[in-house]
Design an enzyme around this catalytic site. Structure first.
Site, PDB file in Angstrom:
ATOM      1  N   HIS A  51     -17.129  46.596  47.099  1.00 47.21           N
ATOM      2  CA  HIS A  51     -18.079  45.494  47.232  1.00 47.21           C
ATOM      3  C   HIS A  51     -19.131  45.728  48.109  1.00 47.21           C
ATOM      4  O   HIS A  51     -18.963  46.936  48.814  1.00 47.21           O
ATOM      5  CB  HIS A  51     -17.364  44.121  47.499  1.00 47.21           C
ATOM      6  CG  HIS A  51     -16.829  44.281  49.094  1.00 47.21           C
ATOM      7  ND1 HIS A  51     -15.280  44.366  49.203  1.00 47.21           N
ATOM      8  CD2 HIS A  51     -17.137  44.297  50.118  1.00 47.21           C
ATOM      9  CE1 HIS A  51     -14.999  44.192  50.451  1.00 47.21           C
ATOM     10  NE2 HIS A  51     -16.259  44.525  51.154  1.00 47.21           N
TER      11      HIS A  51
HETATM   12  P1  TYD Z   1     -11.904  41.685  50.788  1.00 44.43           P
HETATM   13  O1  TYD Z   1     -12.926  41.664  51.721  1.00 44.43           O
HETATM   14  O2  TYD Z   1     -12.243  41.851  49.187  1.00 44.43           O
HETATM   15  O3  TYD Z   1     -10.755  42.957  51.039  1.00 44.43           O
HETATM   16  P2  TYD Z   1     -11.052  44.642  50.745  1.00 44.43           P
HETATM   17  O4  TYD Z   1     -12.402  44.882  50.620  1.00 44.43           O
HETATM   18  O5  TYD Z   1     -10.270  45.184  51.565  1.00 44.43           O
HETATM   19  O6  TYD Z   1     -10.384  44.922  49.307  1.00 44.43           O
HETATM   20  O7  TYD Z   1     -10.993  40.568  50.730  1.00 44.43           O
HETATM   21  C1  TYD Z   1      -9.578  40.495  50.046  1.00 44.43           C
HETATM   22  C2  TYD Z   1      -9.389  39.037  49.895  1.00 44.43           C
HETATM   23  O8  TYD Z   1      -8.964  38.533  51.341  1.00 44.43           O
HETATM   24  C3  TYD Z   1     -10.412  38.105  49.498  1.00 44.43           C
HETATM   25  O9  TYD Z   1      -9.817  37.102  48.685  1.00 44.43           O
HETATM   26  C4  TYD Z   1     -10.986  37.444  50.779  1.00 44.43           C
HETATM   27  C5  TYD Z   1      -9.721  37.411  51.869  1.00 44.43           C
HETATM   28  N1  TYD Z   1     -10.376  37.749  53.301  1.00 44.43           N
HETATM   29  C6  TYD Z   1     -10.011  36.305  54.147  1.00 44.43           C
HETATM   30  O10 TYD Z   1      -9.777  35.419  53.602  1.00 44.43           O
HETATM   31  N2  TYD Z   1     -10.773  36.641  55.353  1.00 44.43           N
HETATM   32  C7  TYD Z   1     -11.136  37.876  55.761  1.00 44.43           C
HETATM   33  O11 TYD Z   1     -11.485  37.948  57.019  1.00 44.43           O
HETATM   34  C8  TYD Z   1     -11.382  38.998  54.557  1.00 44.43           C
HETATM   35  C9  TYD Z   1     -11.791  40.266  55.320  1.00 44.43           C
HETATM   36  C10 TYD Z   1     -10.672  38.775  53.323  1.00 44.43           C
END
Ligand code: TYD
Length: 144
Positions: free
Chosen positions: A58
Site C-alpha cells: 500500500h
Molecule cells: P496494514 O497497515 O495494512 O498492515 P501491513 O502493511 O503490515 O500489511 O494493516 C493491517 C490491518 O491492521 C488493517 O486491517 C488495519 C489494521 N491496523 C490497525 O488497526 N491499526 C494500526 O495501527 C495498523 C498499522 C493497522
C-alpha cells in the site's frame, strides 16, 4: 502540487541510529525530530509473521513512517510509480524513513523477525491507497 505527489523513493533515507554498547548489550534510543525525522504519533510492530508472507502492499497519502528491523531481517520494496528499489533491513540500529506518497511492500521476513514502525499519524484507513492501480493513477497525475 501537494508534497506527497512530488516525493520519490530518493526522498526515503537510511538513518544510522546511535548505539550505546557495553559488554551487557546495546541500547538504541529514538527521539522525535532528532533521530526520527518527524513527530511520532503511533508505534506498532509486526511479529509472528509466517514464512513466505508479504506485507505492506500500500501507500499512504500523508503518513510518514520510520521502519526498523529490531530483530531478524526483511526487504522493503519502495516504488514511486517511476523508480523502484529494495532496501534490506537487518540491523536494530538502522532505520528507514519512508516519506508520504510511496508504495511499499515488505518481503522475505526471516523467521522470528520483528518490524518496528514509528508513524507520524494515528491510524486512519482513509490515508491508505490499497489499490496499486489507484495509487499509480494518483501519483502519475503529476505528469499530466
Ligand atoms: P496494514 O497497515 O495494512 O498492515 P501491513 O502493511 O503490515 O500489511 O494493516 C493491517 C490491518 O491492521 C488493517 O486491517 C488495519 C489494521 N491496523 C490497525 O488497526 N491499526 C494500526 O495501527 C495498523 C498499522 C493497522
Amino acid at each position: 502540487m501537494v508534497e506527497e505527489l512530488k516525493h520519490t523513493i530518493y526522498n526515503c533515507n537510511i538513518v544510522h541510529l546511535p548505539k550505546v554498547h557495553n559488554r551487557a548489550g546495546n541500547i538504541t534510543a529514538l527521539e522525535n525530530n532528532i533521530t526520527v525525522p518527524f513527530e511520532v504519533k503511533r508505534v506498532y510492530y509486526l511479529y509472528d509473521i509466517p514464512g513466505g508472507e508479504d506485507r505492506g502492499g500500500h501507500s499512504h497519502k500523508e503518513l510518514q513512517q520510520f521502519i526498523i528491523a529490531v530483530s531478524g531481517a526483511f526487504d522493503v520494496v519502495l516504488d514511486d510509480g517511476i523508480n523502484k528499489k529494495v532496501v534490506y533491513l537487518d540491523r536494530p540500529y538502522i532505520g528507514l524513513h519512508i516519506v508520504s506518497g510511496i508504495w511499499r511492500e515488505l518481503l522475505n521476513f526471516s523467521s522470528g523477525s520483528v518490524c518496528l514502525v514509528l508513524a507520524s499519524q494515528k491510524y486512519d484507513e482513509k490515508d491508505y491507497f490499497r489499490s496499486k492501480k489507484l495509487y499509480l493513477k494518483w501519483k502519475l497525475s503529476r505528469y499530466l
